[in-house]
Design an enzyme around this catalytic site. Structure first.
Site, mmCIF file in Angstrom:
data_model
loop_
_atom_site.group_PDB
_atom_site.id
_atom_site.type_symbol
_atom_site.label_atom_id
_atom_site.label_comp_id
_atom_site.label_asym_id
_atom_site.label_seq_id
_atom_site.Cartn_x
_atom_site.Cartn_y
_atom_site.Cartn_z
ATOM 1 C CB THR A 746 -0.940 0.018 1.222
ATOM 2 O OG1 THR A 746 -0.168 -0.101 2.420
ATOM 3 C CG2 THR A 746 -1.919 -1.144 1.167
ATOM 4 C CB CYS A 747 4.230 2.094 1.271
ATOM 5 S SG CYS A 747 3.976 1.581 2.983
#
Length: 780
Positions: A746-747
């Site tokens: 998700t980063c």
């Protein structure tokens, strides 16, 4: 019990006795709402009239001012008798309309009457509508720290809470109205939470004033002795005496403790209530290789989080039960340790506004009821939860709404009117909602914009929820900030006390109530929160992966410490440096932290303290008020059917996703770098998203890869990563020999997609990954 009196909604508290009456007097029967009509001079038959249109009389506050009003309707006084004349052209058995005082009444002409005949009609007392203005209730500090809208707890309330804590229960008080003709020293009965009590009127109170009572602890509805079924299982390898382990018994996961004298391999027997056994339902949130899962305790049928050690043993024969050892989590583990918020409810100075404390406890110590009792009636049990848990989101939401409907008071029992001005929307709304007690919060609401003719048939309320939450989540207001990792997610501003020093905690309590009411009414709010806040709402385990999702750089620095042999060169102590408005300050993670050096021996304690600080302590006052407001309305057992992704979708709505824009602004790497969208696996991926996934599954995929279901207002071309720079949606090809399921980062807004051999395999594995991923477990 105790009581307090108030000329408005609050006042000085006086200890007073409230006890269940031996023989409570019967309540007055409700007034009849029917009308009767009889004829004279034209016939002697009598019939019932219908469709009485009542204008009524308004009594109480002026609703032309902003605020909250408790609206009730009463019919008192004698019946009213009128004589009316049958108008020309009216035939027997047909209806006509007449004016009887201030009311319009439709009357059916008796068979023996004709035009010109005189009729006598009898109507019930004219209804009177009362609009009682409510004043804002203050917040009470449970920790002794005042400010931000919180005041110190009074000594009397401290005694009430202390007595409840010592008895092992939770204090609960109620505001009731003293009936007419009741004066100091006289007793009267009240009906509270389905129970009736006898209360003595305090010395400084009188008719129509409010008195605060503390009734005796309410006993739960007794359960009949259940029929049980005996199960026999073998203790799994690695399980020690007195250590718990989980197993699947007839499709349900239960928690069993190994007896003291039993060793692995031996068989043990236990009993389980038959009515709780539901076939083919596994009430857990776990991966194929184990992880944290929610299970049911055989002893009291309460939910508890456990961590399974590896993959559970498969049953060797049909009818056997699958067992798995439970990790007792006695030592800290960076990759496994998890914590769950625990709320301790306390009474506040004002009975309408509870207070409380929030702390993080080890996940295995967190429990929640699987049963909801309301007014001595069981609304849901574990069997109901297990039955609905595996259904679709729409079916879950419908079931949840049915529970909320049973908690909602009928319109005739009173409702709440919120009157607000557009130019002062937020302030008026806060004053109104923060004046409501918990019973008012579950009544039906009607929202009015002052000076506007619109009637609230749903549209006005829907607009109100959108407008107030949009203002609250606006970063310029100072309560919330855009997340470091995702500009679509909002995180609490640790310095909100600087932006709104006098009332920032009032705003968070207000927002919690608005979110709870939105969920209660199936309304939508304008604001996606960071993931761990949804977990706090649901009581789900918080892990270091949640810290990674919030601040990947900070997470990596902590993870690096776990691989270092010598920490002395880092010169670390149990403090962290914060910068607010350009001013740097050191914050102690534990008492005396600035004097405690981090060593290899106490590194687990240091890592745990960092997780606790970033996930709760840093913004504990704000999170506490947010949760207290939310649970002023929502019963926690009913939430156990949802996961964090689902609660975000319900509160914020399913996003409108432009798949063409999504595909156009995606990039490819790994095995897909050379061919890009021309690769057959990539083509299958977009075909699945476009044709096989519905709106909910597309939103879940977006949550899986980016951490939120929110779509940037300008589309996927401006999707940001954890560094604030543009990070487009990325599909990274990996070898299916090394990866069974897709993985998400998700980063970086990236999904690692194995090079599957068929579209069917891609669809099944992708769907499994994004469905299970709500817990953040490793599913390789």
């Amino acid at each position: 019990g105790s009581g307090s009196s108030s000329s408005a909604a609050r006042g000085q508290m006086i200890l007073q006795q409230a006890t269940p009456p031996m023989n409570p007097p019967p309540l007055n029967p409700a007034a009849s709402s029917s009308s009767s009509v009889s004829s004279s001079a034209g016939g002697d038959g009598g019939v019932n009239s219908s469709n009485v249109v009542v204008r009524g009389t308004n009594v109480g506050g002026d609703t032309g001012r902003p605020g909250a009003y408790s609206v009730t309707r009463t019919t008192t006084g004698p019946a009213q008798v009128y004589r009316v004349t049958v108008p020309p052209g009216v035939r027997p058995n047909t209806e006509f309309t007449v004016h009887a005082g201030a009311r319009r009444v439709r009357v059916r002409c008796p068979p023996s009457s004709r035009p010109g005949h005189s009729l006598q009609i009898t109507l019930p007392p004219e209804p009177i509508t009362h609009h009682q203005p409510l004043k804002m209730a203050p917040l009470t500090s449970a920790t002794g720290e005042v400010g931000g809208g919180c005041v110190a707890m009074t000594p009397e309330v401290q005694k009430v809470n202390q007595a409840a804590t010592e008895s092992g229960g939770t204090a609960q008080t109620f505001l009731v109205t003293i009936p007419p003709n009741i004066y100091p020293g006289m007793q009267f009965t009240v009906n509270v939470n389905g129970q009736r009590f006898m209360v003595t009127c305090p010395s400084n109170a009188g008719p129509n004033m409010k008195v605060r009572i503390v009734p005796p602890t309410q006993r739960e509805e007794p359960m009949a002795a259940p029929k049980t079924q005996v199960f026999e299982v073998a203790v799994p390898a690695g399980v020690r005496p007195n250590q718990p382990f989980t197993l699947m018994a007839n499709g349900q996961r239960v928690l069993v403790t190994c007896p003291p004298s039993v060793v692995p391999g031996q068989k043990i027997r236990f009993q389980l209530p038959v009515q709780q056994v539901i076939g083919n339902i596994q009430l857990s949130y776990e991966s194929e290789t184990g992880g944290w899962c929610r299970t049911i305790r055989v002893t009291d049928l309460k939910f508890q989080w456990v961590r399974v050690n590896g993959k559970q043993q498969e049953p060797q024969h049909e009818g056997d039960n699958a067992e798995a050892a439970v990790d007792n989590m006695e030592t800290f583990d960076f990759s496994k340790s998890a914590y769950v918020r625990k709320i301790h409810m306390l009474e506040g100075n004002d009975a309408r506004m509870r207070t409380g404390t929030v702390e993080l406890v080890p996940a295995q110590d967190a429990v929640v009821d699987s049963r909801l009792v309301y007014h001595n009636r069981t609304l849901l049990s574990y069997a109901d939860i297990a039955n609905v848990q595996g259904k679709s989101l729409e079916e879950k939401t419908s079931w949840f709404q049915s529970i909320c409907t049973q908690l909602t008071a009928e319109w005739d029992e009173g409702h709440v009117k919120l009157v607000v001005r557009r130019h002062s929307l937020l302030n008026d709304s806060v004053d109104a909602v923060m004046s409501l007690g918990r019973e008012d919060l579950r009544k039906r609401w009607r929202v009015e914009f002052l000076g506007e003719p619109g009637i609230d048939a749903g549209g006005v309320t829907r607009e109100w929820f959108q407008l107030v939450t949009e203002q609250l989540f606006d970063p310029d207001f100072g309560l919330w900030l855009s997340s470091v990792n995702n500009q679509m997610c909002m995180t609490i501003n640790p310095a909100s006390n600087i932006s709104c020093p006098d009332d920032h905690l009032v705003y968070f309590r207000f927002l919690g109530r608005v979110m709870g009411r939105a969920l209660f009414d199936r309304q939508l709010i304008k604001g996606h929160m960071v993931r761990h806040l949804y977990k706090h709402l649901l009581g789900w385990p918080i892990t270091f992966e949640d810290l990674e999702a919030q601040d990947e750089g900070y997470y990596q620095s902590l993870k690096k410490f776990t691989t270092m042999q010598d920490l002395s060169c880092m010169c670390l102590d149990f403090t962290i440096t914060e910068e607010t408005m350009g001013v740097r300050r050191d914050v102690e993670l534990i008492p005396g932290g600035n004097m405690k050096e981090v060593t290899a021996e106490n590194l687990p304690e240091y890592l745990e303290a960092n997780l606790r600080y970033r996930m709760l302590d840093r913004t504990k006052p704000q999170i506490t008020e947010l949760l207290l407001g939310f649970f002023d309305i929502i019963p926690e057992p009913a939430l156990t059917i949802f996961d964090p992704n689902e609660i975000e979708l319900i509160l914020c709505g399913l996003p409108t996703i432009d798949i063409d824009d999504w595909e156009l602004n995606s990039i490819y790497s790994g095995l897909f770098e050379s061919k890009g969208k021309r690769d057959k696996v990539v083509d299958w991926f977009w075909e699945t998203v476009r044709n096989d996934f519905d709106q909910e599954m597309r939103a879940r995929l977006l949550q899986f890869v980016t951490g939120t279901a929110g779509v940037p207002a300008k589309g996927f071309s401006v999707l940001q990563g954890n560094d604030g720079n543009i990070k487009k949606f990325a599909i990274h090809g990996v070898d299916r020999a090394n990866y069974v399921y897709p993985r998400a980062h998700t980063c970086f807004n990236r999904i690692d997609l194995p090079n599957y051999s068929s579209k069917k395999e891609l669809y099944e594995k992708l769907k499994t990954a994004i469905t299970i991923a709500s817990v953040g477990f490793d599913i390789e």
